[in-house]
Design a protein around this motif. Structure first.
Motif, PDB file in Angstrom:
ATOM      1  N   SER A 206       0.928  -1.203   0.051  1.00  8.94           N
ATOM      2  CA  SER A 206       0.023   0.187  -0.077  1.00  8.94           C
ATOM      3  C   SER A 206       0.847   1.350  -0.046  1.00  8.94           C
ATOM      4  N   ALA A 207       2.046   1.156   0.867  1.00 10.26           N
ATOM      5  CA  ALA A 207       2.887   2.452   0.978  1.00 10.26           C
ATOM      6  C   ALA A 207       3.450   2.734  -0.363  1.00 10.26           C
ATOM      7  N   TYR A 208       4.177   1.658  -0.929  1.00 11.53           N
ATOM      8  CA  TYR A 208       4.838   2.107  -2.213  1.00 11.53           C
ATOM      9  C   TYR A 208       3.930   2.215  -3.504  1.00 11.53           C
ATOM     10  N   THR A 209       3.020   1.728  -3.405  1.00 11.17           N
ATOM     11  CA  THR A 209       1.936   2.194  -4.556  1.00 11.17           C
ATOM     12  C   THR A 209       1.221   3.405  -4.353  1.00 11.17           C
ATOM     13  N   ALA A 210       1.036   3.749  -3.157  1.00 11.58           N
ATOM     14  CA  ALA A 210       0.776   5.345  -2.849  1.00 11.58           C
ATOM     15  C   ALA A 210       1.745   6.265  -3.349  1.00 11.58           C
ATOM     16  N   PHE A 211       2.980   5.954  -2.997  1.00 13.24           N
ATOM     17  CA  PHE A 211       4.182   6.870  -3.559  1.00 13.24           C
ATOM     18  C   PHE A 211       4.387   6.794  -5.082  1.00 13.24           C
ATOM     19  N   PHE A 212       4.187   5.623  -5.408  1.00 12.47           N
ATOM     20  CA  PHE A 212       4.084   5.653  -7.052  1.00 12.47           C
ATOM     21  C   PHE A 212       3.061   6.512  -7.721  1.00 12.47           C
ATOM     22  N   LEU A 213       1.903   6.160  -7.204  1.00  8.91           N
ATOM     23  CA  LEU A 213       0.788   7.170  -7.913  1.00  8.91           C
ATOM     24  C   LEU A 213       0.908   8.462  -7.757  1.00  8.91           C
ATOM     25  N   GLY A 214       1.572   9.057  -6.603  1.00  6.67           N
ATOM     26  CA  GLY A 214       1.903  10.196  -6.523  1.00  6.67           C
ATOM     27  C   GLY A 214       2.893  10.837  -7.469  1.00  6.67           C
ATOM     28  N   VAL A 215       3.863  10.185  -7.896  1.00  7.51           N
ATOM     29  CA  VAL A 215       4.660  10.545  -8.717  1.00  7.51           C
ATOM     30  C   VAL A 215       4.104  10.539 -10.227  1.00  7.51           C
ATOM     31  N   LYS A 216       3.209   9.366 -10.295  1.00 11.31           N
ATOM     32  CA  LYS A 216       2.618   9.433 -11.701  1.00 11.31           C
ATOM     33  C   LYS A 216       1.507  10.793 -11.914  1.00 11.31           C
ATOM     34  N   LYS A 356      -7.242  16.134   4.497  1.00 13.70           N
ATOM     35  CA  LYS A 356      -8.140  16.662   5.889  1.00 13.70           C
ATOM     36  C   LYS A 356      -9.650  16.705   5.416  1.00 13.70           C
ATOM     37  N   GLN A 357      -9.992  17.130   4.071  1.00 16.96           N
ATOM     38  CA  GLN A 357     -11.098  17.402   3.648  1.00 16.96           C
ATOM     39  C   GLN A 357     -11.757  16.136   2.764  1.00 16.96           C
ATOM     40  N   ASN A 358     -10.882  15.129   2.875  1.00 20.63           N
ATOM     41  CA  ASN A 358     -11.376  13.664   2.421  1.00 20.63           C
ATOM     42  C   ASN A 358     -11.519  13.999   0.713  1.00 20.63           C
ATOM     43  N   GLN A 359     -10.708  14.818   0.280  1.00 18.09           N
ATOM     44  CA  GLN A 359     -10.845  15.192  -1.316  1.00 18.09           C
ATOM     45  C   GLN A 359      -9.868  14.331  -2.236  1.00 18.09           C
ATOM     46  N   ILE A 360      -8.957  13.679  -1.687  1.00 18.24           N
ATOM     47  CA  ILE A 360      -8.097  13.124  -2.549  1.00 18.24           C
ATOM     48  C   ILE A 360      -8.466  11.483  -2.409  1.00 18.24           C
ATOM     49  N   LYS A 361      -8.720  10.808  -3.481  1.00 19.14           N
ATOM     50  CA  LYS A 361      -8.658   9.312  -3.435  1.00 19.14           C
ATOM     51  C   LYS A 361      -7.496   8.844  -4.065  1.00 19.14           C
ATOM     52  N   VAL A 362      -6.574   8.306  -2.896  1.00 19.45           N
ATOM     53  CA  VAL A 362      -5.294   7.869  -3.609  1.00 19.45           C
ATOM     54  C   VAL A 362      -5.310   6.628  -4.494  1.00 19.45           C
ATOM     55  N   PHE A 363      -6.241   5.805  -4.119  1.00 18.04           N
ATOM     56  CA  PHE A 363      -6.247   4.607  -5.145  1.00 18.04           C
ATOM     57  C   PHE A 363      -7.379   4.778  -6.068  1.00 18.04           C
ATOM     58  N   ASP A 364      -7.674   5.885  -6.541  1.00 16.53           N
ATOM     59  CA  ASP A 364      -8.676   6.200  -7.847  1.00 16.53           C
ATOM     60  C   ASP A 364      -8.465   5.076  -8.961  1.00 16.53           C
ATOM     61  N   THR A 365      -9.299   4.146  -9.124  1.00 17.48           N
ATOM     62  CA  THR A 365      -9.229   2.928 -10.182  1.00 17.48           C
ATOM     63  C   THR A 365      -8.941   3.389 -11.532  1.00 17.48           C
ATOM     64  N   SER A 366      -9.231   4.741 -11.775  1.00 11.92           N
ATOM     65  CA  SER A 366      -8.948   4.990 -13.123  1.00 11.92           C
ATOM     66  C   SER A 366      -7.511   5.642 -13.430  1.00 11.92           C
ATOM     67  N   LYS A 367      -6.641   5.744 -12.372  1.00 11.60           N
ATOM     68  CA  LYS A 367      -5.303   6.071 -12.224  1.00 11.60           C
ATOM     69  C   LYS A 367      -4.157   4.828 -12.462  1.00 11.60           C
ATOM     70  N   PHE A 368      -4.661   3.836 -12.235  1.00 14.23           N
ATOM     71  CA  PHE A 368      -3.864   2.339 -12.433  1.00 14.23           C
ATOM     72  C   PHE A 368      -4.530   1.253 -13.031  1.00 14.23           C
ATOM     73  N   LYS A 369      -3.807   0.222 -13.436  1.00 13.83           N
ATOM     74  CA  LYS A 369      -4.148  -0.889 -13.864  1.00 13.83           C
ATOM     75  C   LYS A 369      -3.544  -2.120 -13.313  1.00 13.83           C
ATOM     76  N   VAL A 370      -4.091  -3.393 -13.331  1.00 16.85           N
ATOM     77  CA  VAL A 370      -3.593  -4.485 -12.732  1.00 16.85           C
ATOM     78  C   VAL A 370      -3.761  -5.414 -13.855  1.00 16.85           C
ATOM     79  N   ASN A 371      -2.427  -5.808 -14.372  1.00 12.95           N
ATOM     80  CA  ASN A 371      -2.297  -6.900 -15.492  1.00 12.95           C
ATOM     81  C   ASN A 371      -3.053  -6.278 -16.625  1.00 12.95           C
TER      82      ASN A 371
END
Length: 441
Positions: A206-216, A356-371
């Motif tokens: 979870s930690a490294y995926t969040a980091f990666f998605l932040g860079v992307k 704090k305002q719950n406005q960011i969805k780290v794991f937004d499914t439109s931002k990454f793919k699995v296989n």
């Protein structure tokens, strides 16, 4: 080039030797000055704390825990001599021994800061019904049905994502200055990143995926290799892992271990002329990596412990599953280095406020793919398994973690339970183990 390699090797040897010397010296000092445990009588409602630590003040995580508990206790008017410490608790037998010591000392509340001994706490807590045990990173307090155990966790993915944004901003600056070289790109012309993980589990994934998605979110064309060290403070494996990532051209490196060696080795490479930076985990490392550190991820555990102690003192009903993030003032990004990207402070402040305002969805499914596919369903087994056992010790439910909110579908981390459960290797990330020659998809 040979001189540079020799210098790096020398630095690694020195760092590892010094760390080992300090650990041995301080461990001996700890053994020679064991805390005198006295059973005391307590007034009704009075609190005596026990703290179980995986290390001691020689590792950044345990040092931060010690300072945080002391600060929270002071704010809650708990005398320091009413805090009982047990350091270097790394396995179940040491955990059982520590629990016995806390009971003998008449502790009323115990913070267990090593999730690796959680199973032992769940198994033995009922023997000490007068003590409330709080397990950091625990996952089975609710499903175990043990009434005097509580889990608490940080929403790590929030500040890991912001660390990624900072790293992406730096990479973009380097691109605009034409400062990147061929080794910083893979065969598909994607910029290389690196991450060093402690254990191959959901928390690290979870930690490294969040980091990666932040860079992307800033620089879309990136790829990342992940090395595992199989330990929080494994100096030799950390040194090997970071060296391998940099040899493959990683521009920015993240990690979730309690490391002093990683910042040291990255700084040595940067001093040797490499384009390489890092985001420090758990503590500010500017004294070790004065120009390589972009920022530091720091935990405000004092606020976590203050919240828990206050609830206990006020006899409030406490959830057996407590999650702390930006909204609870438990996370922050601090200590920007001199080579951090322009406007980094303003960007971080804005992102922190959005969390704090719950406005960011780290794991937004439109931002990454699995296989190659978008996640439309993510069934999470909330049972508790010890290590690699296939049989669940405590049976939990299976739930879908994909949530729809407005037009956004996202993987909802830290809502089904406080501890992380994102466990997908997304496209663009390759996991490796120390010693493997090639990454595995």
């Amino acid at each position: 080039m040979k001189k540079l390699i020799s210098l790096i090797a020398l630095v690694l040897v020195i760092v590892c030797s010094v760390a080992l010397f300090i650990t041995i010296k301080d461990k001996k000092k700890s053994d020679d000055s064991l805390q005198t445990i006295k059973k005391v009588s307590l007034k009704k409602g009075e609190i005596r704390l026990g703290v179980m630590l995986p290390g001691d003040e020689t590792d950044s995580f345990s040092k931060n825990q010690i300072a945080s508990v002391k600060d929270a206790a002071k704010q809650c008017n708990i005398p320091e001599n009413d805090i009982i410490w047990k350091t270097q608790v790394k396995n179940s037998s040491e955990c059982k021994e520590a629990m016995s010591v806390f009971a003998e000392a008449n502790c009323t509340h115990v913070f267990v800061t090593n999730e690796r001994v959680a199973a032992s706490v769940y198994e033995n807590a009922e023997d000490y019904p007068d003590i409330k045990f709080f397990v950091y990173g625990g996952t089975a307090a609710k499903i175990s049905k043990v009434k005097n155990v509580y889990d608490y966790s940080l929403k790590d993915s929030e500040y890991r994502y912001i660390s990624g944004v900072i790293s992406g901003m730096k990479i973009k600056e380097l691109q605009e200055k034409n400062a990147l070289v061929s080794e910083n790109y893979d065969d598909d012309n994607k910029i290389r990143l690196g991450f060093i993980g402690s254990y191959n589990n959901s928390k690290t994934i979870s930690a490294y995926t969040a980091f990666f998605l932040g860079v992307k979110s800033v620089v879309p064309d990136v790829t990342m290799d992940v090395e595992y060290t199989d330990g929080k403070n494994n100096v030799n494996n950390e040194g090997t892992a970071v060296q391998r990532l940099m040899s493959r051209g990683a521009v920015v490196i993240g990690y979730d271990t309690n490391s002093l060696s990683i910042p040291s080795v990255v700084q040595a490479q940067k001093d040797g002329g490499k384009n390489v930076y890092l985001v420090s985990a758990n503590a500010n490392m500017l004294d070790i990596a004065p120009t390589a550190q972009l920022a530091a991820e720091t935990n405000k555990f004092n606020n976590v412990y203050k919240d828990i102690i206050t609830k206990c003192k006020n006899n409030e009903k406490i959830s057996q599953d407590l999650a702390y993030g930006y909204k609870e003032d438990a996370l922050e990004i601090t200590s920007f280095g001199p080579e951090a990207p322009a406007n980094v402070s303003e960007t971080v402040n804005a992102l922190q406020e959005q969390f704090k305002q719950n406005q960011i969805k780290v794991f937004d499914t439109s931002k990454f793919k699995v296989n190659g596919s978008i996640l439309t369903k993510a069934t999470i087994d909330l049972s508790f398994y010890e290590d690699n056992e296939k049989e669940a010790i405590y049976k939990g439910k299976e739930k879908n973690a994909i949530v729809k909110e407005g037009d956004i579908n996202y993987f909802s981390e830290s809502s089904l339970r406080s501890a992380a459960y994102f466990n997908y290797i997304i496209d663009g990330i390759k996991e490796m183990k120390v010693g493997e020659l090639e990454p595995k998809e």
